[in-house]
Scaffold this motif. Structure first.
Motif, PDB file in Angstrom:
ATOM      1  N   PRO A  60       0.432  -1.261  -0.215  1.00 23.19           N
ATOM      2  CA  PRO A  60      -0.054  -0.126   0.410  1.00 23.19           C
ATOM      3  C   PRO A  60       0.896   1.092   0.200  1.00 23.19           C
ATOM      4  CG  PRO A  60       0.220  -0.959   2.355  1.00 23.19           C
ATOM      5  CD  PRO A  60       0.654  -1.792   1.220  1.00 23.19           C
ATOM      6  N   ALA A  61       0.143   2.500   0.110  1.00 21.56           N
ATOM      7  CA  ALA A  61       0.760   3.363  -0.132  1.00 21.56           C
ATOM      8  C   ALA A  61       0.056   4.787   0.100  1.00 21.56           C
ATOM      9  CB  ALA A  61       1.491   3.944  -1.614  1.00 21.56           C
ATOM     10  N   VAL A  62       0.621   5.632   0.843  1.00 18.14           N
ATOM     11  CA  VAL A  62       0.109   6.440   1.534  1.00 18.14           C
ATOM     12  C   VAL A  62      -0.799   7.771   0.046  1.00 18.14           C
ATOM     13  CG1 VAL A  62       1.142   6.550   3.710  1.00 18.14           C
ATOM     14  CG2 VAL A  62       1.989   8.608   1.517  1.00 18.14           C
ATOM     15  N   SER A  63      -2.280   8.094   0.458  1.00 23.74           N
ATOM     16  CA  SER A  63      -2.454   9.066  -0.933  1.00 23.74           C
ATOM     17  C   SER A  63      -1.557  10.925  -0.359  1.00 23.74           C
ATOM     18  CB  SER A  63      -4.239   9.442  -0.429  1.00 23.74           C
ATOM     19  OG  SER A  63      -4.687  10.664  -0.883  1.00 23.74           O
ATOM     20  N   THR A  64      -1.526  11.724  -1.534  1.00 17.42           N
ATOM     21  CA  THR A  64      -0.818  12.445  -1.262  1.00 17.42           C
ATOM     22  C   THR A  64      -1.536  13.677  -2.265  1.00 17.42           C
ATOM     23  OG1 THR A  64       0.275  11.986  -3.191  1.00 17.42           O
ATOM     24  CG2 THR A  64       1.785  11.807  -1.240  1.00 17.42           C
TER      25      THR A  64
ATOM     26  N   VAL B 243       6.861  10.862   4.075  1.00 15.70           N
ATOM     27  CA  VAL B 243       7.877  10.438   4.910  1.00 15.70           C
ATOM     28  C   VAL B 243       7.854   9.488   4.970  1.00 15.70           C
ATOM     29  CG1 VAL B 243       9.104  10.486   6.800  1.00 15.70           C
ATOM     30  CG2 VAL B 243       7.942  12.839   5.987  1.00 15.70           C
ATOM     31  N   THR B 244       9.000   7.557   4.709  1.00 14.73           N
ATOM     32  CA  THR B 244       9.035   7.119   5.023  1.00 14.73           C
ATOM     33  C   THR B 244      10.048   6.166   5.053  1.00 14.73           C
ATOM     34  OG1 THR B 244       7.922   6.319   2.459  1.00 14.73           O
ATOM     35  CG2 THR B 244       8.803   4.484   3.211  1.00 14.73           C
ATOM     36  N   GLN B 245      10.226   4.948   6.867  1.00 15.44           N
ATOM     37  CA  GLN B 245      10.869   4.832   6.743  1.00 15.44           C
ATOM     38  C   GLN B 245      11.829   3.578   5.405  1.00 15.44           C
ATOM     39  OE1 GLN B 245       8.962   1.769  10.156  1.00 15.44           O
ATOM     40  NE2 GLN B 245       9.974   3.485  11.312  1.00 15.44           N
ATOM     41  N   THR B 246      13.038   3.380   6.309  1.00 21.29           N
ATOM     42  CA  THR B 246      13.629   2.923   4.896  1.00 21.29           C
ATOM     43  C   THR B 246      15.012   1.630   5.617  1.00 21.29           C
ATOM     44  OG1 THR B 246      15.439   3.936   4.864  1.00 21.29           O
ATOM     45  CG2 THR B 246      14.252   4.662   3.174  1.00 21.29           C
TER      46      THR B 246
ATOM     47  N   GLY C 242      11.160  -1.282   9.216  1.00 24.75           N
ATOM     48  CA  GLY C 242      10.424  -0.092   9.445  1.00 24.75           C
ATOM     49  C   GLY C 242      10.118  -0.275   8.103  1.00 24.75           C
ATOM     50  N   ARG C 243       8.739   0.047   7.492  1.00 28.10           N
ATOM     51  CA  ARG C 243       8.130   0.800   6.451  1.00 28.10           C
ATOM     52  C   ARG C 243       7.268   1.257   6.827  1.00 28.10           C
ATOM     53  NH1 ARG C 243      11.405   0.784   2.219  1.00 28.10           N
ATOM     54  NH2 ARG C 243       9.570   1.398   0.836  1.00 28.10           N
ATOM     55  N   ASP C 244       6.961   1.940   8.148  1.00 28.76           N
ATOM     56  CA  ASP C 244       6.058   3.084   7.912  1.00 28.76           C
ATOM     57  C   ASP C 244       6.262   3.717   7.155  1.00 28.76           C
ATOM     58  OD1 ASP C 244       5.751   1.456  10.506  1.00 28.76           O
ATOM     59  OD2 ASP C 244       5.925   2.238  11.382  1.00 28.76           O
ATOM     60  N   SER C 245       4.794   4.800   6.516  1.00 30.33           N
ATOM     61  CA  SER C 245       4.886   5.320   5.838  1.00 30.33           C
ATOM     62  C   SER C 245       3.464   6.581   6.371  1.00 30.33           C
ATOM     63  CB  SER C 245       4.377   4.984   4.281  1.00 30.33           C
ATOM     64  OG  SER C 245       5.045   6.436   3.543  1.00 30.33           O
ATOM     65  N   VAL C 246       4.481   7.797   6.141  1.00 30.73           N
ATOM     66  CA  VAL C 246       3.271   9.051   6.086  1.00 30.73           C
ATOM     67  C   VAL C 246       2.693  10.378   5.277  1.00 30.73           C
ATOM     68  CG1 VAL C 246       3.109   8.581   8.601  1.00 30.73           C
ATOM     69  CG2 VAL C 246       4.624  10.989   7.788  1.00 30.73           C
ATOM     70  N   ALA C 247       2.716  10.586   5.253  1.00 33.83           N
ATOM     71  CA  ALA C 247       1.846  11.998   4.361  1.00 33.83           C
ATOM     72  C   ALA C 247       1.491  13.662   4.903  1.00 33.83           C
ATOM     73  CB  ALA C 247       0.845  11.186   3.239  1.00 33.83           C
ATOM     74  N   VAL C 248       2.468  14.221   4.821  1.00 31.01           N
ATOM     75  CA  VAL C 248       2.203  15.777   5.289  1.00 31.01           C
ATOM     76  C   VAL C 248       2.247  16.451   4.214  1.00 31.01           C
ATOM     77  CG1 VAL C 248       3.348  16.150   7.832  1.00 31.01           C
ATOM     78  CG2 VAL C 248       4.011  13.929   7.341  1.00 31.01           C
ATOM     79  N   ASP C 249       1.160  17.792   5.246  1.00 37.10           N
ATOM     80  CA  ASP C 249       1.250  18.688   4.434  1.00 37.10           C
ATOM     81  C   ASP C 249       2.585  19.555   4.775  1.00 37.10           C
ATOM     82  OD1 ASP C 249       0.454  20.053   6.996  1.00 37.10           O
ATOM     83  OD2 ASP C 249      -1.828  20.014   5.916  1.00 37.10           O
ATOM     84  N   GLY C 250       2.298  21.206   3.796  1.00 35.21           N
ATOM     85  CA  GLY C 250       3.480  21.943   4.638  1.00 35.21           C
ATOM     86  C   GLY C 250       3.280  22.166   6.551  1.00 35.21           C
ATOM     87  N   SER C 251       2.237  21.709   6.944  1.00 32.75           N
ATOM     88  CA  SER C 251       2.176  23.063   8.216  1.00 32.75           C
ATOM     89  C   SER C 251       2.663  21.710   9.063  1.00 32.75           C
ATOM     90  CB  SER C 251       0.820  23.166   8.073  1.00 32.75           C
ATOM     91  OG  SER C 251       0.253  22.063   8.222  1.00 32.75           O
ATOM     92  N   GLY C 252       3.175  20.613   8.889  1.00 29.18           N
ATOM     93  CA  GLY C 252       3.655  19.355   9.646  1.00 29.18           C
ATOM     94  C   GLY C 252       2.395  18.871  10.180  1.00 29.18           C
ATOM     95  N   THR C 253       1.347  19.015   9.279  1.00 29.10           N
ATOM     96  CA  THR C 253       0.538  17.991  10.001  1.00 29.10           C
ATOM     97  C   THR C 253      -0.075  16.605   9.010  1.00 29.10           C
ATOM     98  OG1 THR C 253      -1.401  20.317   9.689  1.00 29.10           O
ATOM     99  CG2 THR C 253      -3.171  18.349   9.648  1.00 29.10           C
ATOM    100  N   ILE C 254      -0.280  15.240   9.870  1.00 30.20           N
ATOM    101  CA  ILE C 254      -0.547  13.919   9.003  1.00 30.20           C
ATOM    102  C   ILE C 254      -1.368  14.082   8.394  1.00 30.20           C
ATOM    103  CG2 ILE C 254      -0.362  11.416   9.282  1.00 30.20           C
ATOM    104  CD1 ILE C 254       2.733  13.076  10.515  1.00 30.20           C
ATOM    105  N   ILE C 255      -1.740  13.768   7.350  1.00 36.06           N
ATOM    106  CA  ILE C 255      -2.926  12.935   6.417  1.00 36.06           C
ATOM    107  C   ILE C 255      -3.368  12.216   6.542  1.00 36.06           C
ATOM    108  CG2 ILE C 255      -3.089  15.966   5.341  1.00 36.06           C
ATOM    109  CD1 ILE C 255      -2.300  14.440   2.458  1.00 36.06           C
ATOM    110  N   GLU C 256      -2.208  11.563   5.768  1.00 31.60           N
ATOM    111  CA  GLU C 256      -2.772   9.785   6.189  1.00 31.60           C
ATOM    112  C   GLU C 256      -1.147   8.927   6.522  1.00 31.60           C
ATOM    113  OE1 GLU C 256      -4.672   6.292   3.404  1.00 31.60           O
ATOM    114  OE2 GLU C 256      -3.388   8.385   2.469  1.00 31.60           O
ATOM    115  N   ARG C 257      -1.541   7.886   7.026  1.00 33.03           N
ATOM    116  CA  ARG C 257      -0.690   6.959   7.449  1.00 33.03           C
ATOM    117  C   ARG C 257      -0.740   5.721   7.169  1.00 33.03           C
ATOM    118  NH1 ARG C 257       3.127   6.818  13.357  1.00 33.03           N
ATOM    119  NH2 ARG C 257       3.338   5.154  12.948  1.00 33.03           N
ATOM    120  N   ILE C 258       0.195   5.193   7.095  1.00 34.01           N
ATOM    121  CA  ILE C 258       0.546   3.444   6.431  1.00 34.01           C
ATOM    122  C   ILE C 258       1.719   2.849   7.281  1.00 34.01           C
ATOM    123  CG2 ILE C 258       0.702   1.810   4.735  1.00 34.01           C
ATOM    124  CD1 ILE C 258      -0.969   3.051   2.724  1.00 34.01           C
TER     125      ILE C 258
END
Length: 485
Positions: free
Chosen positions: A263-267, A328-331, A338-354
């Protein structure tokens, strides 16, 4: 007056099983596959052994770019590190950033920050990477990289995967992986059959040291070593096929049909559907971050991801425009992965996480398999195990060719360079139920693994033609005239 033929002994159950069973056919296939495919396996084993130790080689070759000595303090803000990289590479779009160490004791080695930029002179798979000391902001080097891999890593990877021959060369590694499982499994079955009636762990797992020389001694080493490494070879075959051209495509289609893809986070920041693999840096605009994306926001994005629990090494993908989020994705490739991933807007708000824990099981197994195949999953022990498997495979191949040579006839009237192959037409002695059940299975496997099926079909066709031609050329024996005629 004629001479009566000598009476023949009635066939025993063992002789009937040998004549009407799978053993003769399996032996002939194992022989020919070994002779014809072993060169490809030999190349794959040697190049794979080299690639397994890429991390150690990289630290030697790129010590300046990859590591710096810690100052004992905290790293500079990530935006300042990116600004230093931009000053060293003014052209091209900012694509991705892999932050280095956030702190390190004085004098200890620490990872540098890697900043990727696009370059019009490079294709879409390559970037220009600038390496920055995270504590001083000093640029320590610049390299052309391939999906974040150093030139040495990319060179060894391509050597193993395609011999630097592109798509045509990739067929060699797929052919090797497609037949490796068949050779390993077939060898185990043949050795098990050979030990009928006297199977013990010692006889199966150790060579016969009572044979001082000759083919029997070589066979013992060939078979016993093959038993020890068989499970590892099956694993390498399966994981290698997952990213091959044709079998890999079939595997990917199967995974998609089972809804088990990674899966991939929506951006998307507008509510629209995100592209596959959202936030991938290929979408970056050619001249720089478009639509008002501020590179300085990377510090806020980075800290937001850390606060969300994404520890360890991460990769930050830069959005193409203001309607797309940062990713931002763990590598981390070491266990636990570790392969957790988050989508973040410019203000630092997490909009989605997988999280990796939420991936489908098949996606996890695929990721673990890839890391283990590359020697990353368990670090140095993983690398040493791969090297042992490669060395064992090389020995098995060499012993196989040695047996072929040792079986050669040495009499003056029958001398040959190598030994004769097992008897032809073994498939004709299969039981009817074996043919009825085996043909569909072979066709199914051959369809899923084309570089197994096509060579197998070619082998059977050529073998049949050779048998027909050879039979026509063989002189018909003339019976001697009866005595007294």
């Amino acid at each position: 007056m004629t001479t009566a033929a000598p009476p023949t002994a009635p066939p025993t159950p063992q002789s009937r099983a040998a004549a009407f069973g799978f053993g003769p056919l399996l032996l002939r296939l194992h022989f020919y596959a070994g002779v014809l495919v072993a060169p490809f396996l030999l190349v794959a084993a040697i190049t794979g052994m080299l690639y397994a130790f890429t991390p150690q080689l990289e630290k030697i070759v790129y010590s300046t770019e990859l590591t710096v000595s810690g100052t004992g303090g905290a790293a500079l803000p990530l935006a300042e590190q990116v600004a230093s990289a931009r000053a060293a590479h003014p052209a091209g779009a900012l694509l991705a950033v892999r932050p280095g160490a956030s702190s390190a004791r004085s004098g200890a080695d620490a990872d540098t920050t890697q900043v990727d930029f696009s370059d019009p002179s490079l294709d879409a798979d390559h970037q220009h990477t600038v390496y920055v000391d995270p504590f001083t902001g000093k640029v320590t080097g610049q390299l052309t990289t391939w999906w974040a891999a150093t030139p040495l890593n990319a060179w060894l990877d391509n050597l193993h995967a395609n011999l630097h021959l592109g798509e045509v060369g990739a067929l060699y590694s797929e052919l090797a992986a497609s037949w490796l499982w068949a050779l390993a499994l077939g060898g185990v079955i043949l050795w098990w059959r050979r030990q009928r009636g006297k199977r013990t762990a010692r006889r199966l797992l150790t060579p016969d040291l009572t044979a001082k020389k000759g083919v029997r001694r070589t066979l013992g080493w060939h078979a016993a070593t093959g038993i020890w490494i068989a499970a590892g070879l099956l694993f390498l075959s399966a994981t290698g096929l997952t990213w091959s051209t044709y079998a890999g495509g079939n595997f990917g289609a199967l995974i998609d049909s089972l809804d088990a893809s990674r899966p991939a986070v929506s951006t998307s920041l507008t509510g629209a559907a995100a592209p596959a693999g959202g936030g991938h840096h290929d979408s970056a605009a050619p001249g720089g971050p478009g639509g008002g994306v501020d590179p300085a926001a990377i510090t806020t994005v980075y800290h937001a991801a850390r606060d969300a629990g994404l520890d360890g090494p991460v990769s930050i993908s830069v959005p193409a425009d203001a309607t797309t989020a940062w990713t931002v994705t763990q590598t981390r490739a070491l266990w636990p992965v570790g392969r957790d991933s988050v989508a973040v807007d410019g203000s630092g708000t997490i909009i989605e996480r997988i999280d990796f824990a939420d991936w489908p099981l098949l996606a996890k197994l695929t990721q673990w398999g890839i890391y283990a195949h590359m020697g990353n999953l368990f670090g140095l022990p993983n690398q040493l195990l791969l090297a042992a498997l490669a060395f064992g495979l090389i020995c098995v191949i060499v012993w196989g060719y040695r047996m072929w040579w040792q079986r050669r006839p040495t009499r003056a009237d029958r001398r040959a360079v190598v030994g004769a192959p097992p008897a032809r037409h073994a498939w004709q002695h299969l039981p009817p139920w074996g043919i009825a059940a085996g043909v569909p299975v072979v066709f199914a496997v051959g369809w899923f693994l084309p570089l197994f099926g096509v060579p197998l079909l070619a082998f059977l066709a050529i073998d049949t033609v050779i048998g027909v031609v050879g039979g026509r050329k063989r002189p018909v024996p003339v019976s001697p005239a009866p005595a007294g005629s």
